[in-house]
Enzyme design. Structure first.
Site, PDB file in Angstrom:
ATOM      1  N   ARG A  47       0.843  -1.207   0.000  1.00 53.49           N
ATOM      2  CA  ARG A  47       0.000   0.000   0.000  1.00 53.49           C
ATOM      3  C   ARG A  47       0.875   1.254   0.000  1.00 53.49           C
ATOM      4  O   ARG A  47       0.586   2.233  -0.661  1.00 53.49           O
ATOM      5  CB  ARG A  47      -0.964   0.003   1.203  1.00 53.49           C
ATOM      6  CG  ARG A  47      -1.674   1.331   1.390  1.00 53.49           C
ATOM      7  CD  ARG A  47      -2.889   1.269   2.300  1.00 53.49           C
ATOM      8  NE  ARG A  47      -2.740   0.412   3.459  1.00 53.49           N
ATOM      9  CZ  ARG A  47      -1.937   0.674   4.499  1.00 53.49           C
ATOM     10  NH1 ARG A  47      -1.219   1.775   4.539  1.00 53.49           N
ATOM     11  NH2 ARG A  47      -1.861  -0.170   5.510  1.00 53.49           N
ATOM     12  N   TYR A  99     -17.283  16.234 -14.668  1.00 58.65           N
ATOM     13  CA  TYR A  99     -17.700  14.834 -14.672  1.00 58.65           C
ATOM     14  C   TYR A  99     -18.718  14.586 -13.548  1.00 58.65           C
ATOM     15  O   TYR A  99     -18.529  15.042 -12.415  1.00 58.65           O
ATOM     16  CB  TYR A  99     -16.459  13.959 -14.484  1.00 58.65           C
ATOM     17  CG  TYR A  99     -16.740  12.485 -14.428  1.00 58.65           C
ATOM     18  CD1 TYR A  99     -17.125  11.801 -15.567  1.00 58.65           C
ATOM     19  CD2 TYR A  99     -16.624  11.790 -13.235  1.00 58.65           C
ATOM     20  CE1 TYR A  99     -17.384  10.441 -15.515  1.00 58.65           C
ATOM     21  CE2 TYR A  99     -16.879  10.433 -13.178  1.00 58.65           C
ATOM     22  CZ  TYR A  99     -17.259   9.760 -14.317  1.00 58.65           C
ATOM     23  OH  TYR A  99     -17.516   8.421 -14.270  1.00 58.65           O
ATOM     24  N   ASP A 186      -8.378  18.335 -14.387  1.00 57.69           N
ATOM     25  CA  ASP A 186      -8.685  16.972 -14.820  1.00 57.69           C
ATOM     26  C   ASP A 186      -8.373  16.910 -16.319  1.00 57.69           C
ATOM     27  O   ASP A 186      -9.070  17.494 -17.141  1.00 57.69           O
ATOM     28  CB  ASP A 186     -10.160  16.651 -14.526  1.00 57.69           C
ATOM     29  CG  ASP A 186     -10.544  15.234 -14.936  1.00 57.69           C
ATOM     30  OD1 ASP A 186      -9.922  14.681 -15.868  1.00 57.69           O
ATOM     31  OD2 ASP A 186     -11.494  14.691 -14.347  1.00 57.69           O
TER      32      ASP A 186
HETATM   33  C1  LIG Z   1     -14.344   8.799 -16.038  1.00 59.84           C
HETATM   34  C2  LIG Z   1     -13.924  10.110 -15.541  1.00 59.84           C
HETATM   35  C3  LIG Z   1     -13.603  10.324 -14.187  1.00 59.84           C
HETATM   36  C4  LIG Z   1     -13.735   9.229 -13.152  1.00 59.84           C
HETATM   37  O1  LIG Z   1     -12.815   8.229 -13.366  1.00 59.84           O
HETATM   38  P1  LIG Z   1     -13.054   6.698 -12.925  1.00 59.84           P
HETATM   39  O2  LIG Z   1     -11.849   6.015 -13.401  1.00 59.84           O
HETATM   40  O3  LIG Z   1     -14.321   6.257 -13.567  1.00 59.84           O
HETATM   41  O4  LIG Z   1     -13.187   6.719 -11.443  1.00 59.84           O
HETATM   42  C5  LIG Z   1     -13.195  11.582 -13.815  1.00 59.84           C
HETATM   43  N1  LIG Z   1     -13.092  12.602 -14.703  1.00 59.84           N
HETATM   44  C6  LIG Z   1     -13.411  12.437 -15.995  1.00 59.84           C
HETATM   45  C7  LIG Z   1     -13.295  13.589 -16.926  1.00 59.84           C
HETATM   46  C8  LIG Z   1     -13.833  11.197 -16.469  1.00 59.84           C
HETATM   47  O5  LIG Z   1     -14.157  11.047 -17.760  1.00 59.84           O
END
Ligand SMILES: *Cc1c(COP(=O)(O)O)cnc(C)c1O
Length: 418
Positions: A47, A99, A186
């Site tokens: 971990r 998202y 993101d």
């Molecule tokens: C899919 C997605 C997430 C979440 O990711 P997971 O791997 O499904 O937890 C976050 N931000 C964006 C822009 C996404 O497309």
């Protein structure tokens, strides 16, 4: 210093491989023997750290031009860990159209633990400046707040989902820094192949590596890259204490995916561009959302520090055409959520990815009931276009059979000339 495509394939050299294997080994061990009681081994418990994960974490830090990378069991686990560095009383300005899972994590979890979130149109720099400074404050649920402490962070996505609006990392980060706030990006839809947000002023980059980086619809994974050592220390604490780490085998899946990122993205983008151009002139299509058909694309790319617009696009069928009939008749596109993989996917945001958003909220941000999202894969683009064409034909046949022809022609011209 190697270049980007070489870094995709090789990452950083692996020094402990005695066999000559060209790939870094997968260490499936949760614990590691100490040489002696007094030894301080590099690895002790998985971990806290695992050599396979370490390879991937170093590679993503290299690709995003950061100082430290972290791998998580999903994109949301990554976002959870990053947001956990904030404290009750902190305020975070969030781009509109994030998202859905992130929206829910912020508003149904962190907001209940004392962090305030404020949604802003991050393309409106005046509104963003007001919000970050604390001069003007409206929470997600529309409440007006009064104190004037600056926000601790601005959180946004570079290409918004599913409308593909572009957020300018440089401009947004400059506003965040004016008030000492972190710029958290993101970068899932864009990837370091098309843009490196840290080079443009961002402080933290997050990926759902489930999407383009892994690229084969096989794993859930999340990655984080930071610049600042102190931020890195806090994210590491969250990774190690919450324990939402990515398993060694899955780290290797993401690593293997990353090797072909540029090749896949090149094809996905050129396919998406051709499909967007096809839809743009199709009489049953009202709008196409893809920056590649938005006029001066060279300028759009340069202004935003982007190398391309990625492989996701969305479009609206004209009123009267049932988008469900289009989707139900696709044969090559899978009807599925998620994106960024080698195979093409199609979905109806109002019923699938964005069903949790109240209808009124959805319509306000432009996610109508007629909006279809495509994640374009690496197939032959002619097959993809033919698939869309035959599905649209079926929807048109259904419309004619329903006796609403006159309606459609009225709507058609409204759609075409509006
Ligand atoms: C899919 C997605 C997430 C979440 O990711 P997971 O791997 O499904 O937890 C976050 N931000 C964006 C822009 C996404 O497309």
């Amino acid at each position: 210093m190697t270049r980007f495509n070489t870094q995709l394939v090789h990452g950083l050299p692996v020094n402990d491989n005695n066999t000559g294997a060209v790939n870094p080994p997968i260490y499936n061990s949760s614990t590691y023997a100490f040489e002696s009681v007094n030894a301080m081994p590099r690895w002790d418990y998985a971990r806290s750290g695992n050599p396979t994960r370490d390879f991937l974490e170093k590679q993503i830090a290299q690709l995003e031009h950061g100082t430290r990378g972290f791998a998580f069991a999903s994109g949301l686990a990554a976002i959870h860990a990053v947001l956990s560095i904030f404290k009750p009383g902190d305020r975070i300005v969030v781009g509109k159209n994030i998202y859905g899972g992130t929206y829910s994590l912020f508003n149904e979890y962190f907001a209940e633990r004392g962090i305030t979130f404020e949604a802003v149109d991050t393309a409106d720099y005046k509104a963003l400046d007001d919000a970050v400074s604390g001069r003007c404050r409206t929470t997600f649920d529309g409440r007006q707040l009064e104190d004037t402490t600056p926000a601790k962070a601005v959180y946004f996505e570079v290409l918004t989902n599913p409308l593909l609006q572009i957020n300018n990392v440089n401009r947004i980060s400059a506003i965040a820094h004016r008030y000492g706030a972190l710029s958290i990006v993101d970068n899932t839809f864009v990837t370091p192949y098309l843009q490196r947000p840290l080079d443009l002023g961002a402080d933290v980059v997050i990926h759902s590596a489930t999407k383009y980086l892994a690229g084969h619809s096989e794993v859930n994974a999340g990655l984080v890259v930071v610049l600042d050592e102190e931020v890195g220390r806090k994210v590491y604490f969250a990774q190690n204490r919450f324990g939402g780490v990515l398993a060694p085998v899955e780290c290797n899946d993401v690593r293997r995916g990353i090797q072909t990122l540029a090749l896949r993205m090149d094809r996905q983008q050129s396919n998406a561009q051709s499909i967007a151009e096809y839809l743009l002139v199709h009489p049953l299509i009202k709008t196409v959302n893809y920056p590649g058909v938005r006029g001066d694309t060279a300028r759009l790319l340069a202004d935003n520090g982007l190398k391309g617009f990625g492989g996701v696009l969305s479009f609206e069928v004209v009123p009267g055409v049932d988008p469900a009939i289009v989707l139900d008749n696709l044969k090559i596109f899978h009807l599925a959520v998620s994106l960024g993989a080698v195979e093409s996917l199609a979905e109806l945001p109002c019923r699938m990815t964005h069903f949790e958003l109240p209808r009124e909220e959805r319509l306000k941000v432009g996610i109508t009931d007629e909006l279809i999202r495509l994640s374009v894969g690496i197939e032959d683009v002619t097959d993809l276009i033919e698939d869309l064409g035959q599905a649209l034909d079926k929807a048109y046949d259904a419309l004619l059979a329903s006796g609403a022809e006159e309606d459609i022609f009225g709507n058609l011209s409204a759609g075409l000339f509006a």
